[in-house]
Scaffold this motif. Structure first.
Motif, PDB file in Angstrom:
ATOM      1  N   PRO A  31       0.825  -1.215   0.000  1.00  9.32           N
ATOM      2  CA  PRO A  31       0.000   0.000   0.000  1.00  9.32           C
ATOM      3  C   PRO A  31       0.858   1.263   0.000  1.00  9.32           C
ATOM      4  O   PRO A  31       1.989   1.254   0.516  1.00  9.32           O
ATOM      5  CB  PRO A  31      -0.787  -0.108   1.308  1.00  9.32           C
ATOM      6  N   PRO A  32       0.348   2.341  -0.585  1.00  3.51           N
ATOM      7  CA  PRO A  32       1.101   3.602  -0.572  1.00  3.51           C
ATOM      8  C   PRO A  32       1.411   4.026   0.865  1.00  3.51           C
ATOM      9  O   PRO A  32       0.613   3.813   1.769  1.00  3.51           O
ATOM     10  CB  PRO A  32       0.148   4.602  -1.226  1.00  3.51           C
ATOM     11  N   ARG A  33       2.566   4.619   1.054  1.00  7.04           N
ATOM     12  CA  ARG A  33       2.969   5.074   2.387  1.00  7.04           C
ATOM     13  C   ARG A  33       2.443   6.467   2.701  1.00  7.04           C
ATOM     14  O   ARG A  33       2.522   6.919   3.821  1.00  7.04           O
ATOM     15  CB  ARG A  33       4.483   5.040   2.505  1.00  7.04           C
ATOM     16  N   VAL A  67     -10.222   9.096 -10.840  1.00  4.75           N
ATOM     17  CA  VAL A  67      -9.222   9.463  -9.839  1.00  4.75           C
ATOM     18  C   VAL A  67      -9.463   8.533  -8.662  1.00  4.75           C
ATOM     19  O   VAL A  67     -10.533   8.560  -8.043  1.00  4.75           O
ATOM     20  CB  VAL A  67      -9.367  10.934  -9.394  1.00  4.75           C
ATOM     21  N   VAL A  68      -8.499   7.660  -8.405  1.00  2.00           N
ATOM     22  CA  VAL A  68      -8.603   6.738  -7.278  1.00  2.00           C
ATOM     23  C   VAL A  68      -7.943   7.402  -6.070  1.00  2.00           C
ATOM     24  O   VAL A  68      -6.762   7.744  -6.109  1.00  2.00           O
ATOM     25  CB  VAL A  68      -7.925   5.383  -7.580  1.00  2.00           C
ATOM     26  N   ILE A  69      -8.736   7.609  -5.028  1.00  4.59           N
ATOM     27  CA  ILE A  69      -8.239   8.179  -3.771  1.00  4.59           C
ATOM     28  C   ILE A  69      -7.994   7.015  -2.828  1.00  4.59           C
ATOM     29  O   ILE A  69      -8.930   6.280  -2.494  1.00  4.59           O
ATOM     30  CB  ILE A  69      -9.273   9.128  -3.133  1.00  4.59           C
ATOM     31  N   THR A  70      -6.745   6.817  -2.418  1.00  4.53           N
ATOM     32  CA  THR A  70      -6.405   5.744  -1.485  1.00  4.53           C
ATOM     33  C   THR A  70      -6.047   6.366  -0.150  1.00  4.53           C
ATOM     34  O   THR A  70      -5.166   7.219  -0.064  1.00  4.53           O
ATOM     35  CB  THR A  70      -5.229   4.897  -2.024  1.00  4.53           C
ATOM     36  N   LEU A  71      -6.770   5.935   0.868  1.00  6.33           N
ATOM     37  CA  LEU A  71      -6.584   6.466   2.216  1.00  6.33           C
ATOM     38  C   LEU A  71      -6.282   5.347   3.197  1.00  6.33           C
ATOM     39  O   LEU A  71      -6.808   4.236   3.056  1.00  6.33           O
ATOM     40  CB  LEU A  71      -7.859   7.175   2.704  1.00  6.33           C
ATOM     41  N   GLU A  72      -5.479   5.664   4.188  1.00  6.08           N
ATOM     42  CA  GLU A  72      -5.268   4.731   5.284  1.00  6.08           C
ATOM     43  C   GLU A  72      -6.458   4.852   6.223  1.00  6.08           C
ATOM     44  O   GLU A  72      -6.845   5.954   6.619  1.00  6.08           O
ATOM     45  CB  GLU A  72      -3.977   5.058   6.037  1.00  6.08           C
ATOM     46  N   ALA A  73      -7.057   3.718   6.552  1.00  3.07           N
ATOM     47  CA  ALA A  73      -8.209   3.722   7.451  1.00  3.07           C
ATOM     48  C   ALA A  73      -7.748   4.021   8.876  1.00  3.07           C
ATOM     49  O   ALA A  73      -6.746   3.483   9.336  1.00  3.07           O
ATOM     50  CB  ALA A  73      -8.924   2.371   7.404  1.00  3.07           C
ATOM     51  N   VAL A  74      -8.489   4.909   9.537  1.00  2.00           N
ATOM     52  CA  VAL A  74      -8.173   5.305  10.908  1.00  2.00           C
ATOM     53  C   VAL A  74      -9.443   5.214  11.735  1.00  2.00           C
ATOM     54  O   VAL A  74     -10.470   5.764  11.350  1.00  2.00           O
ATOM     55  CB  VAL A  74      -7.621   6.756  10.952  1.00  2.00           C
ATOM     56  N   LEU A 117     -11.617  -2.125  -0.386  1.00  2.25           N
ATOM     57  CA  LEU A 117     -11.592  -2.015   1.066  1.00  2.25           C
ATOM     58  C   LEU A 117     -10.780  -3.209   1.530  1.00  2.25           C
ATOM     59  O   LEU A 117     -11.278  -4.326   1.601  1.00  2.25           O
ATOM     60  CB  LEU A 117     -13.015  -2.048   1.632  1.00  2.25           C
ATOM     61  N   GLN A 118      -9.494  -2.974   1.765  1.00  2.00           N
ATOM     62  CA  GLN A 118      -8.578  -4.078   2.017  1.00  2.00           C
ATOM     63  C   GLN A 118      -7.607  -3.696   3.120  1.00  2.00           C
ATOM     64  O   GLN A 118      -6.915  -2.677   3.016  1.00  2.00           O
ATOM     65  CB  GLN A 118      -7.825  -4.406   0.725  1.00  2.00           C
ATOM     66  N   GLY A 119      -7.563  -4.524   4.152  1.00  2.00           N
ATOM     67  CA  GLY A 119      -6.659  -4.228   5.254  1.00  2.00           C
ATOM     68  C   GLY A 119      -6.994  -2.888   5.857  1.00  2.00           C
ATOM     69  O   GLY A 119      -8.130  -2.603   6.187  1.00  2.00           O
ATOM     70  N   ARG A 120      -6.013  -2.035   5.934  1.00  5.21           N
ATOM     71  CA  ARG A 120      -6.216  -0.693   6.486  1.00  5.21           C
ATOM     72  C   ARG A 120      -6.275   0.364   5.379  1.00  5.21           C
ATOM     73  O   ARG A 120      -6.029   1.529   5.632  1.00  5.21           O
ATOM     74  CB  ARG A 120      -5.092  -0.376   7.474  1.00  5.21           C
ATOM     75  N   GLN A 121      -6.584  -0.073   4.166  1.00  6.55           N
ATOM     76  CA  GLN A 121      -6.640   0.848   3.029  1.00  6.55           C
ATOM     77  C   GLN A 121      -8.047   0.885   2.425  1.00  6.55           C
ATOM     78  O   GLN A 121      -8.678  -0.140   2.251  1.00  6.55           O
ATOM     79  CB  GLN A 121      -5.665   0.423   1.929  1.00  6.55           C
ATOM     80  N   VAL A 122      -8.489   2.093   2.109  1.00  3.49           N
ATOM     81  CA  VAL A 122      -9.748   2.303   1.402  1.00  3.49           C
ATOM     82  C   VAL A 122      -9.409   3.010   0.099  1.00  3.49           C
ATOM     83  O   VAL A 122      -8.668   3.992   0.100  1.00  3.49           O
ATOM     84  CB  VAL A 122     -10.716   3.180   2.234  1.00  3.49           C
ATOM     85  N   SER A 123      -9.941   2.504  -1.010  1.00  2.81           N
ATOM     86  CA  SER A 123      -9.754   3.164  -2.310  1.00  2.81           C
ATOM     87  C   SER A 123     -11.126   3.531  -2.858  1.00  2.81           C
ATOM     88  O   SER A 123     -12.005   2.676  -2.996  1.00  2.81           O
ATOM     89  CB  SER A 123      -9.017   2.257  -3.290  1.00  2.81           C
ATOM     90  N   TRP A 124     -11.288   4.811  -3.156  1.00  7.76           N
ATOM     91  CA  TRP A 124     -12.548   5.361  -3.649  1.00  7.76           C
ATOM     92  C   TRP A 124     -12.296   5.962  -5.021  1.00  7.76           C
ATOM     93  O   TRP A 124     -11.338   6.701  -5.215  1.00  7.76           O
ATOM     94  CB  TRP A 124     -13.034   6.441  -2.679  1.00  7.76           C
ATOM     95  N   GLY A 125     -13.120   5.637  -5.991  1.00  5.90           N
ATOM     96  CA  GLY A 125     -12.943   6.131  -7.346  1.00  5.90           C
ATOM     97  C   GLY A 125     -13.952   7.201  -7.711  1.00  5.90           C
ATOM     98  O   GLY A 125     -15.151   7.019  -7.489  1.00  5.90           O
TER      99      GLY A 125
END
Length: 139
Positions: A31-33, A67-74, A117-125
């Motif tokens: 996942p992106p850092r 545009v895929v927005i990838t966020l770390e889930a918190v 929605l995988q692990g601690r990452q969410v990707s929204w398009g």
């Protein structure tokens, strides 16, 4: 397909530090850092029929990209994070009505959806469309 670089520059100007293209996203081995990380993904090019008869080609091409927005889930105790909505609004503000240098008209919003929605990452398009013309004199 329209070039990625103008869209990447537009999103960086809107305050996003990490914006890349499709091949960079495909090359990820983890996942992106950086959060958020944005990726420009071409979805579809659809051409209308030729507008001229013999001797010339003029076709309108509608380009759709995401545009895929990838966020770390918190997890927020006692509240809900609005990070996805805030970043989606920034993307919308940057691209809706903006005219890509290769396009014939401004970008329009085409929809959005959960990509992953995988692990601690969410990707929204968030998808946008624009159009351009391809022209050629027949030989």
């Amino acid at each position: 397909m329209i070039a990625f670089e103008p869209t990447i520059a537009r999103l960086k100007d809107a305050g996003f530090a990490h914006v890349e293209g499709l091949l960079e996203m495909a090359a990820l081995t983890e996942p992106p850092r950086v959060s958020p990380a944005l990726f420009i993904v071409p979805e579809r090019s659809a051409a209308s029929p030729n507008q001229y008869g013999a001797g010339a080609i003029d076709q309108k091409v509608t380009e759709t990209f995401t545009v895929v927005i990838t966020l770390e889930a918190v997890r927020r105790v006692g509240g809900t994070s609005e990070a996805l909505q805030e970043n989606a609004k920034k993307v919308m503000d940057a691209l809706l009505g903006w005219k890509h240098p290769e396009a014939a008209k401004p970008c329009e919003f085409a929809g959005e959806r959960l990509m992953s929605l995988q692990g601690r990452q969410v990707s929204w398009g968030m998808s946008f469309s624009t159009s351009r013309h391809i022209r050629k004199v027949s030989q």
